[in-house]
Design a protein around this motif. Structure first.
Motif, mmCIF file in Angstrom:
data_model
loop_
_atom_site.group_PDB
_atom_site.id
_atom_site.type_symbol
_atom_site.label_atom_id
_atom_site.label_comp_id
_atom_site.label_asym_id
_atom_site.label_seq_id
_atom_site.Cartn_x
_atom_site.Cartn_y
_atom_site.Cartn_z
ATOM 1 N N ALA A 27 0.813 -1.226 0.000
ATOM 2 C CA ALA A 27 0.000 0.000 0.000
ATOM 3 C C ALA A 27 0.842 1.271 0.000
ATOM 4 O O ALA A 27 0.523 2.233 -0.677
ATOM 5 N N SER A 28 1.932 1.296 0.754
ATOM 6 C CA SER A 28 2.793 2.480 0.827
ATOM 7 C C SER A 28 3.793 2.483 -0.326
ATOM 8 O O SER A 28 4.183 1.424 -0.820
ATOM 9 N N SER A 29 4.217 3.665 -0.714
ATOM 10 C CA SER A 29 5.205 3.740 -1.790
ATOM 11 C C SER A 29 6.554 3.208 -1.305
ATOM 12 O O SER A 29 6.925 3.369 -0.151
ATOM 13 N N TRP A 30 7.276 2.554 -2.188
ATOM 14 C CA TRP A 30 8.576 1.943 -1.930
ATOM 15 C C TRP A 30 8.520 0.914 -0.803
ATOM 16 O O TRP A 30 9.465 0.736 -0.050
ATOM 17 N N HIS A 31 7.400 0.229 -0.681
ATOM 18 C CA HIS A 31 7.219 -0.822 0.306
ATOM 19 C C HIS A 31 6.772 -2.067 -0.466
ATOM 20 O O HIS A 31 5.767 -2.034 -1.152
ATOM 21 N N TYR A 32 7.537 -3.154 -0.354
ATOM 22 C CA TYR A 32 7.293 -4.346 -1.156
ATOM 23 C C TYR A 32 7.200 -5.587 -0.270
ATOM 24 O O TYR A 32 7.697 -5.604 0.849
ATOM 25 N N GLN A 33 6.591 -6.632 -0.816
ATOM 26 C CA GLN A 33 6.553 -7.924 -0.151
ATOM 27 C C GLN A 33 6.794 -9.005 -1.189
ATOM 28 O O GLN A 33 6.647 -8.768 -2.382
ATOM 29 N N GLY A 34 7.162 -10.180 -0.728
ATOM 30 C CA GLY A 34 7.407 -11.273 -1.655
ATOM 31 C C GLY A 34 7.733 -12.554 -0.931
ATOM 32 O O GLY A 34 7.569 -12.664 0.286
ATOM 33 N N ARG A 35 8.208 -13.525 -1.703
ATOM 34 C CA ARG A 35 8.566 -14.837 -1.156
ATOM 35 C C ARG A 35 10.037 -15.116 -1.403
ATOM 36 O O ARG A 35 10.631 -14.594 -2.337
ATOM 37 N N ILE A 36 10.556 -15.987 -0.562
ATOM 38 C CA ILE A 36 11.915 -16.488 -0.747
ATOM 39 C C ILE A 36 11.803 -17.981 -0.967
ATOM 40 O O ILE A 36 11.197 -18.692 -0.171
ATOM 41 N N LYS A 37 12.355 -18.433 -2.061
ATOM 42 C CA LYS A 37 12.338 -19.859 -2.360
ATOM 43 C C LYS A 37 13.743 -20.252 -2.787
ATOM 44 O O LYS A 37 14.210 -19.857 -3.847
ATOM 45 N N HIS A 38 14.409 -20.987 -1.936
ATOM 46 C CA HIS A 38 15.792 -21.401 -2.153
ATOM 47 C C HIS A 38 15.891 -22.864 -1.741
ATOM 48 O O HIS A 38 15.077 -23.340 -0.954
ATOM 49 N N SER A 39 16.873 -23.568 -2.221
ATOM 50 C CA SER A 39 16.989 -24.990 -1.877
ATOM 51 C C SER A 39 17.305 -25.216 -0.396
ATOM 52 O O SER A 39 17.029 -26.292 0.133
ATOM 53 N N HIS A 40 17.850 -24.206 0.292
ATOM 54 C CA HIS A 40 18.219 -24.360 1.706
ATOM 55 C C HIS A 40 17.309 -23.599 2.664
ATOM 56 O O HIS A 40 17.396 -23.801 3.869
ATOM 57 N N TRP A 41 16.475 -22.686 2.183
ATOM 58 C CA TRP A 41 15.573 -21.921 3.044
ATOM 59 C C TRP A 41 14.387 -21.413 2.235
ATOM 60 O O TRP A 41 14.425 -21.388 1.012
ATOM 61 N N GLN A 42 13.339 -21.029 2.951
ATOM 62 C CA GLN A 42 12.170 -20.415 2.319
ATOM 63 C C GLN A 42 11.448 -19.567 3.344
ATOM 64 O O GLN A 42 11.637 -19.732 4.537
ATOM 65 N N GLY A 43 10.650 -18.639 2.864
ATOM 66 C CA GLY A 43 9.908 -17.764 3.756
ATOM 67 C C GLY A 43 9.256 -16.637 2.984
ATOM 68 O O GLY A 43 9.133 -16.679 1.755
ATOM 69 N N THR A 44 8.830 -15.631 3.705
ATOM 70 C CA THR A 44 8.242 -14.434 3.107
ATOM 71 C C THR A 44 9.055 -13.232 3.559
ATOM 72 O O THR A 44 9.743 -13.286 4.583
ATOM 73 N N PHE A 45 8.970 -12.141 2.808
ATOM 74 C CA PHE A 45 9.716 -10.950 3.190
ATOM 75 C C PHE A 45 8.916 -9.699 2.914
ATOM 76 O O PHE A 45 8.007 -9.696 2.084
ATOM 77 N N THR A 46 9.254 -8.651 3.624
ATOM 78 C CA THR A 46 8.823 -7.298 3.313
ATOM 79 C C THR A 46 10.080 -6.448 3.275
ATOM 80 O O THR A 46 11.068 -6.747 3.949
ATOM 81 N N CYS A 47 10.055 -5.406 2.472
ATOM 82 C CA CYS A 47 11.187 -4.495 2.410
ATOM 83 C C CYS A 47 10.683 -3.106 2.069
ATOM 84 O O CYS A 47 9.631 -2.950 1.447
ATOM 85 N N GLN A 48 11.446 -2.109 2.514
ATOM 86 C CA GLN A 48 11.087 -0.725 2.233
ATOM 87 C C GLN A 48 12.315 0.150 2.389
ATOM 88 O O GLN A 48 13.251 -0.193 3.099
ATOM 89 N N TRP A 49 12.285 1.293 1.692
ATOM 90 C CA TRP A 49 13.356 2.267 1.853
ATOM 91 C C TRP A 49 13.240 2.877 3.240
ATOM 92 O O TRP A 49 12.163 3.251 3.680
ATOM 93 N N ASP A 50 14.350 2.952 3.933
ATOM 94 C CA ASP A 50 14.423 3.573 5.251
ATOM 95 C C ASP A 50 15.675 4.446 5.249
ATOM 96 O O ASP A 50 16.773 3.968 5.514
ATOM 97 N N GLY A 51 15.504 5.710 4.897
ATOM 98 C CA GLY A 51 16.665 6.586 4.750
ATOM 99 C C GLY A 51 17.438 6.200 3.505
ATOM 100 O O GLY A 51 16.849 5.939 2.459
#
Length: 89
Positions: A27-51
């Motif tokens: 919803a906010s600008s420069w704020h993203y979410q997604g998934r991590i899919k790797h052979s050794h780990w997996q999960g979800t992430f959020t990221c955003q510009w902070d400074g």
């Protein structure tokens, strides 16, 4: 379990083979979410510009310790949080 870290930009993380994909805007600008899919780990992430940096928060199971070690090997400062305790790796 959560892994928190900062990077100088998005490409330095999404382009190195750690499995960060399906990045979509939130919803906010420069704020993203997604998934991590790797052979050794997996999960979800959020990221955003902070400074001047991008703040990443990854959630998943105990396999994220391997991601934390890989990020640390890349020279990033990583915080691992589990059961409401913060630990630096």
């Amino acid at each position: 379990m959560k892994v928190k870290f900062r990077s100088k930009d998005f490409a330095s993380i999404t382009g190195v083979g750690f499995g960060f994909n399906n990045m979509r805007p939130m919803a906010s600008s420069w704020h993203y979410q997604g998934r991590i899919k790797h052979s050794h780990w997996q999960g979800t992430f959020t990221c955003q510009w902070d400074g001047p940096e991008v703040q990443w928060i990854v959630q998943g199971d105990e396999r994220l310790f391997a991601l934390a070690a890989a990020l640390k090997g890349k020279g990033l400062k990583v915080e691992v949080m589990q059961d409401s305790e913060e630990k630096e790796v």
